[in-house]
Design a protein around this motif. Structure first.
Motif, mmCIF file in Angstrom:
data_model
loop_
_atom_site.group_PDB
_atom_site.id
_atom_site.type_symbol
_atom_site.label_atom_id
_atom_site.label_comp_id
_atom_site.label_asym_id
_atom_site.label_seq_id
_atom_site.Cartn_x
_atom_site.Cartn_y
_atom_site.Cartn_z
ATOM 1 N N GLU A 91 88.180 -50.297 -69.054
ATOM 2 C CA GLU A 91 87.917 -49.467 -68.021
ATOM 3 C C GLU A 91 86.686 -49.932 -67.214
ATOM 4 N N GLN A 92 85.698 -50.469 -67.970
ATOM 5 C CA GLN A 92 84.525 -50.821 -67.402
ATOM 6 C C GLN A 92 84.681 -52.199 -66.497
ATOM 7 N N ARG A 93 85.358 -53.192 -67.280
ATOM 8 C CA ARG A 93 85.633 -54.495 -66.837
ATOM 9 C C ARG A 93 86.491 -54.302 -65.429
ATOM 10 N N LEU A 94 87.484 -53.594 -65.417
ATOM 11 C CA LEU A 94 88.430 -53.108 -64.267
ATOM 12 C C LEU A 94 87.505 -52.699 -63.055
ATOM 13 N N ALA A 95 86.920 -51.842 -63.331
ATOM 14 C CA ALA A 95 85.767 -50.878 -62.352
ATOM 15 C C ALA A 95 84.862 -51.960 -61.803
ATOM 16 N N ALA A 96 84.524 -52.885 -62.711
ATOM 17 C CA ALA A 96 83.448 -54.093 -62.201
ATOM 18 C C ALA A 96 84.115 -54.834 -61.355
ATOM 19 N N PHE A 97 85.501 -55.147 -61.376
ATOM 20 C CA PHE A 97 86.150 -56.056 -60.660
ATOM 21 C C PHE A 97 86.491 -55.597 -59.369
ATOM 22 N N PHE A 98 86.605 -54.140 -59.405
ATOM 23 C CA PHE A 98 87.041 -53.846 -57.998
ATOM 24 C C PHE A 98 85.825 -53.263 -57.333
ATOM 25 N N VAL A 99 84.556 -53.132 -57.619
ATOM 26 C CA VAL A 99 83.281 -53.241 -57.093
ATOM 27 C C VAL A 99 82.973 -54.520 -56.594
ATOM 28 N N ARG A 100 83.279 -55.517 -57.443
ATOM 29 C CA ARG A 100 82.822 -56.950 -56.815
ATOM 30 C C ARG A 100 83.805 -57.254 -55.747
ATOM 31 N N GLU A 101 85.029 -56.895 -55.619
ATOM 32 C CA GLU A 101 85.851 -57.374 -54.730
ATOM 33 C C GLU A 101 85.305 -56.571 -53.516
ATOM 34 N N HIS A 102 85.095 -55.381 -53.427
ATOM 35 C CA HIS A 102 84.690 -54.679 -52.419
ATOM 36 C C HIS A 102 83.241 -55.156 -51.889
ATOM 37 N N ASP A 103 82.150 -55.371 -52.912
ATOM 38 C CA ASP A 103 81.047 -55.942 -52.312
ATOM 39 C C ASP A 103 81.358 -57.301 -51.554
ATOM 40 N N ARG A 104 82.206 -58.172 -52.085
ATOM 41 C CA ARG A 104 82.242 -59.519 -51.740
ATOM 42 C C ARG A 104 83.184 -59.525 -50.097
ATOM 43 N N THR A 105 84.049 -58.704 -50.105
ATOM 44 C CA THR A 105 84.882 -58.606 -48.979
ATOM 45 C C THR A 105 84.593 -57.753 -47.959
ATOM 46 N N ILE B 198 95.753 -59.016 -60.733
ATOM 47 C CA ILE B 198 94.648 -58.043 -61.173
ATOM 48 C C ILE B 198 94.305 -58.493 -62.796
ATOM 49 N N ALA B 199 95.548 -58.237 -63.384
ATOM 50 C CA ALA B 199 95.439 -58.813 -64.847
ATOM 51 C C ALA B 199 94.744 -60.152 -65.081
ATOM 52 N N GLN B 200 95.154 -61.273 -64.425
ATOM 53 C CA GLN B 200 94.711 -62.527 -64.448
ATOM 54 C C GLN B 200 93.355 -62.597 -64.259
ATOM 55 N N GLN B 201 92.774 -61.722 -63.140
ATOM 56 C CA GLN B 201 91.358 -61.495 -62.704
ATOM 57 C C GLN B 201 90.449 -60.940 -63.852
ATOM 58 N N THR B 202 91.171 -60.095 -64.642
ATOM 59 C CA THR B 202 90.270 -59.442 -65.420
ATOM 60 C C THR B 202 90.613 -59.593 -67.123
ATOM 61 N N SER B 203 91.288 -60.754 -67.153
ATOM 62 C CA SER B 203 91.572 -61.397 -68.549
ATOM 63 C C SER B 203 92.431 -60.154 -69.404
ATOM 64 N N SER B 204 93.320 -59.695 -68.874
ATOM 65 C CA SER B 204 94.235 -58.639 -69.404
ATOM 66 C C SER B 204 95.739 -58.884 -69.241
ATOM 67 N N VAL B 205 96.569 -57.886 -69.360
ATOM 68 C CA VAL B 205 97.862 -58.064 -69.298
ATOM 69 C C VAL B 205 98.397 -56.839 -68.233
ATOM 70 N N ARG B 206 99.433 -57.191 -67.485
ATOM 71 C CA ARG B 206 99.976 -56.388 -66.512
ATOM 72 C C ARG B 206 99.958 -54.766 -67.011
ATOM 73 N N GLU B 207 100.550 -54.562 -68.072
ATOM 74 C CA GLU B 207 101.195 -53.287 -68.734
ATOM 75 C C GLU B 207 99.524 -52.409 -68.777
ATOM 76 N N VAL B 208 98.578 -53.240 -69.240
ATOM 77 C CA VAL B 208 97.366 -52.711 -69.501
ATOM 78 C C VAL B 208 96.706 -52.124 -68.091
ATOM 79 N N VAL B 209 96.811 -52.930 -67.299
ATOM 80 C CA VAL B 209 96.327 -52.870 -65.677
ATOM 81 C C VAL B 209 96.787 -51.674 -65.266
ATOM 82 N N ALA B 210 98.223 -51.825 -65.130
ATOM 83 C CA ALA B 210 98.980 -50.643 -64.628
ATOM 84 C C ALA B 210 98.817 -49.217 -65.166
ATOM 85 N N ARG B 211 98.476 -49.226 -66.684
ATOM 86 C CA ARG B 211 98.175 -47.909 -67.169
ATOM 87 C C ARG B 211 96.859 -47.365 -66.627
#
Length: 219
Positions: free
Chosen positions: A148-162, A174-187
């Motif tokens: 949950e924290q990693r995904l939030a951090a990824f979204f914040v970094r992308e917002h800050d960068r772009t 998103i799963a590739q970028q956050t070292s996870s799998v699609r099902e976990v990201v979708a949930r």
């Protein structure tokens, strides 16, 4: 050949090379293009990113992939650390995050410059140190943060960068970028949407509450 020569001064160490070494680079340099999602491999020791984005990751023997960092236009990428440093025995895995155009330098040229030019060698050591500094936050996230924290951090970094609030990425990307799998990201994105943090769209995620996402990543 002339087009390549016109681009060589963009290399960050160009001014530290003598005329003979510049000729060596000119002979050992060439263009490479990779499509989005393609594995970057073969035939060169380093490359200057003319256009696009490269994702750097490591893959375990069991096939688990951990994304370390990304490199963008204007940055130099070493295809393999072991290409330049005999002491390093592991390699990273490079993937074209977008369509990429690269100004590549052959492995043999990199080896020759490492031996013959102290400024180039120092530059390469400094580059390696800077890359390891980029690796540490990624490893800390995987080891010490919830997804949950990693995904939030990824979204914040992308917002800050772009500067954008709408990220045009699939759940797989998103799963590739956050070292996870699609099902976990979708949930997890579905849960974020229910909490009013994001809005799901086809092939995209709209960030609604940036301050809340920023607070979540630091929780």
């Amino acid at each position: 050949m002339e087009k390549i020569k016109s681009l060589l001064p963009m290399l960050p160490y160009w001014r530290e090379l003598n005329e003979g070494q510049r000729e060596l680079i000119a002979k050992g340099a060439f263009f490479r293009r990779f499509e989005q999602g393609e594995h970057i491999h073969g035939g060169f020791g380093q490359c200057y990113i003319l256009r696009g984005c490269i994702r750097v990751s490591v893959i375990s023997a069991q096939g688990r992939e951990i994304s370390l960092f990304r490199l963008h236009s204007g940055e130099l990428c070493v295809l393999s650390a072991s290409t330049a440093f005999n002491q390093i025995t592991f390699d990273t895995y490079l993937t074209a995050d977008t369509e990429c155009e690269l100004l590549a330098v052959s492995v043999e040229t990199v080896h020759t410059l490492m031996k013959s030019n102290v400024h180039f060698r120092c530059f390469m050591y400094e580059l390696l140190a800077e890359r390891f500094l980029r690796v540490m936050p990624a490893m800390q996230e995987v080891l010490f943060m919830s997804f949950e924290q990693r995904l939030a951090a990824f979204f914040v970094r992308e917002h800050d960068r772009t500067g954008l609030t709408e990220l045009y990425m699939t759940h797989d990307q998103i799963a590739q970028q956050t070292s996870s799998v699609r099902e976990v990201v979708a949930r997890r994105i579905k849960m974020f949407a229910a909490e009013g943090l994001v809005e799901q769209r086809r092939g995209a995620v709209r960030l609604i509450d940036i301050p809340a996402l920023r607070a979540l990543m630091c929780k």
